[in-house]
Design a protein around this motif. Structure first.
Motif, mmCIF file in Angstrom:
data_model
loop_
_atom_site.group_PDB
_atom_site.id
_atom_site.type_symbol
_atom_site.label_atom_id
_atom_site.label_comp_id
_atom_site.label_asym_id
_atom_site.label_seq_id
_atom_site.Cartn_x
_atom_site.Cartn_y
_atom_site.Cartn_z
ATOM 1 N N ARG A 51 0.824 -1.212 0.000
ATOM 2 C CA ARG A 51 0.000 0.000 0.000
ATOM 3 C C ARG A 51 0.854 1.256 0.000
ATOM 4 O O ARG A 51 0.537 2.240 -0.675
ATOM 5 C CB ARG A 51 -0.934 -0.016 1.206
ATOM 6 N N ALA A 52 1.956 1.228 0.736
ATOM 7 C CA ALA A 52 2.824 2.403 0.821
ATOM 8 C C ALA A 52 3.469 2.713 -0.524
ATOM 9 O O ALA A 52 3.562 3.883 -0.921
ATOM 10 C CB ALA A 52 3.896 2.177 1.884
ATOM 11 N N SER A 54 2.322 2.086 -3.414
ATOM 12 C CA SER A 54 1.336 2.511 -4.414
ATOM 13 C C SER A 54 0.459 3.671 -3.946
ATOM 14 O O SER A 54 -0.488 4.060 -4.639
ATOM 15 C CB SER A 54 0.429 1.323 -4.776
ATOM 16 N N ASP A 55 0.769 4.259 -2.795
ATOM 17 C CA ASP A 55 -0.065 5.306 -2.191
ATOM 18 C C ASP A 55 0.001 6.603 -3.004
ATOM 19 O O ASP A 55 0.998 7.335 -2.969
ATOM 20 C CB ASP A 55 0.402 5.552 -0.753
ATOM 21 N N SER A 57 -1.447 9.298 -2.468
ATOM 22 C CA SER A 57 -1.520 10.523 -1.661
ATOM 23 C C SER A 57 -0.132 11.024 -1.272
ATOM 24 O O SER A 57 0.002 12.143 -0.784
ATOM 25 C CB SER A 57 -2.345 10.265 -0.390
ATOM 26 N N THR A 58 0.894 10.216 -1.485
ATOM 27 C CA THR A 58 2.266 10.650 -1.239
ATOM 28 C C THR A 58 2.929 10.985 -2.572
ATOM 29 O O THR A 58 2.482 10.551 -3.633
ATOM 30 C CB THR A 58 3.089 9.564 -0.524
ATOM 31 N N ARG A 63 7.767 7.930 -2.652
ATOM 32 C CA ARG A 63 7.627 6.495 -2.929
ATOM 33 C C ARG A 63 8.930 5.929 -3.476
ATOM 34 O O ARG A 63 9.353 4.826 -3.101
ATOM 35 C CB ARG A 63 6.471 6.255 -3.901
ATOM 36 N N PRO A 94 -3.026 -1.203 -5.163
ATOM 37 C CA PRO A 94 -1.798 -1.915 -4.783
ATOM 38 C C PRO A 94 -1.656 -3.249 -5.508
ATOM 39 O O PRO A 94 -0.551 -3.641 -5.907
ATOM 40 C CB PRO A 94 -1.965 -2.113 -3.275
#
Length: 274
Positions: A51-52, A54-55, A57-58, A63, A94
């Motif tokens: 998830r991180a 493919s996030d 919002s960041t 990433r 993700p």
């Protein structure tokens, strides 16, 4: 593999980056493929990490930085460059990022087979493995079992095929087994056969014959199918005496049934309608 629009665009960009990386004389395509698939395994196991990476919002920089911190010094620089492109793009989910990464790993391995002149061999071996699994329901059930330990399934694959197939073939088969996720190993293996054939800009014709074909008959059938479809067709032939005579050819969703059994069935249908 079905991807949404954002993921298709992300995969396209990553594929371009992969092509650039593998065009570099210093890049080992087999190593890149192996390493990309190892990252797939990690992301499958670590939901939070998946998830991180493919996030959306960041920022892309954040990433990419995360990926570099995780894998710098553990993976080769060519692989890290591909991961930069993957992490820096926007994916629809993700899971689609992981599926796209698997596609890149497979592509790198098939490129390695091309560079060594073994892609024909790999395609043929994948077909043979797929048929072995298809003819052994208990084997497919064991390899597709969601509850089965991954190590046990990997050991089973290696026991059956190690030292009998090209290392690229074995790696691809193991990956299909690890990621079957209830979709069936046989389906995944068939997709690999098609993917390998597409690397040579060919389609796959699955031929079932009542008796073994001679080299001349195989060449004539291949030439005829090339003419019919207007492109090169890769033939994979199985023998099934139950057909009674003739053969059945399947290309994609199209089936050409020239078998005695098929002709008899067609006659019965015509008589039933009369």
């Amino acid at each position: 593999m079905t991807l949404h629009a954002a993921s298709r665009e992300a995969l396209g960009l990553a594929e371009e980056r992969l092509g650039e990386v593998l065009a570099d004389a210093g890049a080992d395509a087999a190593t890149v493929g192996d390493e990309l698939l190892s990252v797939v395994d990690l992301l499958d196991a670590e939901i939070g990490l998946r998830r991180a990476v493919s996030d959306a919002s960041t920022s892309p920089e954040a990433r990419r930085g995360l990926v570099r911190r995780l894998f710098d010094g553990k993976l080769s620089e060519p692989t890290l460059k591909v991961l930069d492109a993957v992490a820096g793009s926007r994916w629809s989910s993700p899971r689609e990022l992981t599926d796209g990464l698997e596609e890149l790993g497979r592509s790198a391995l098939l490129t390695a087979a091309e560079k060594t002149g073994n892609v024909d061999t790999v395609e043929s071996q994948l077909f043979q493995v797929a048929r072995i699994v298809a003819r052994a329901p208990e084997l497919e059930a064991a390899l597709s079992d969601l509850a089965g330990p991954a190590d046990a399934k990997r050991t089973l694959v290696r026991g059956l095929f190690a030292d009998k197939v090209d290392v690229v073939t074995e790696t691809l088969v193991e990956q299909v087994v690890r990621r079957a996720k209830g979709r069936g190993v046989g389906v995944g293996l068939d997709k690999l056969v098609k993917l390998a054939a597409e690397r040579r800009q060919r389609s796959v014709a699955y031929v079932t014959s009542a008796s073994a074909l001679s080299d001349e008959q195989t060449a004539q059938l291949g030439a005829k199918l090339n003419d019919i479809y207007g492109r090169q067709i890769a033939l994979h032939v199985e023998v099934d005496p139950r057909l009674g005579g003739g053969l059945v050819v399947r290309v994609g969703d199209e089936v050409i049934d020239g078998s005695a059994a098929g002709q008899l069935a067609a006659l019965r249908r015509r008589l039933a309608r009369a």
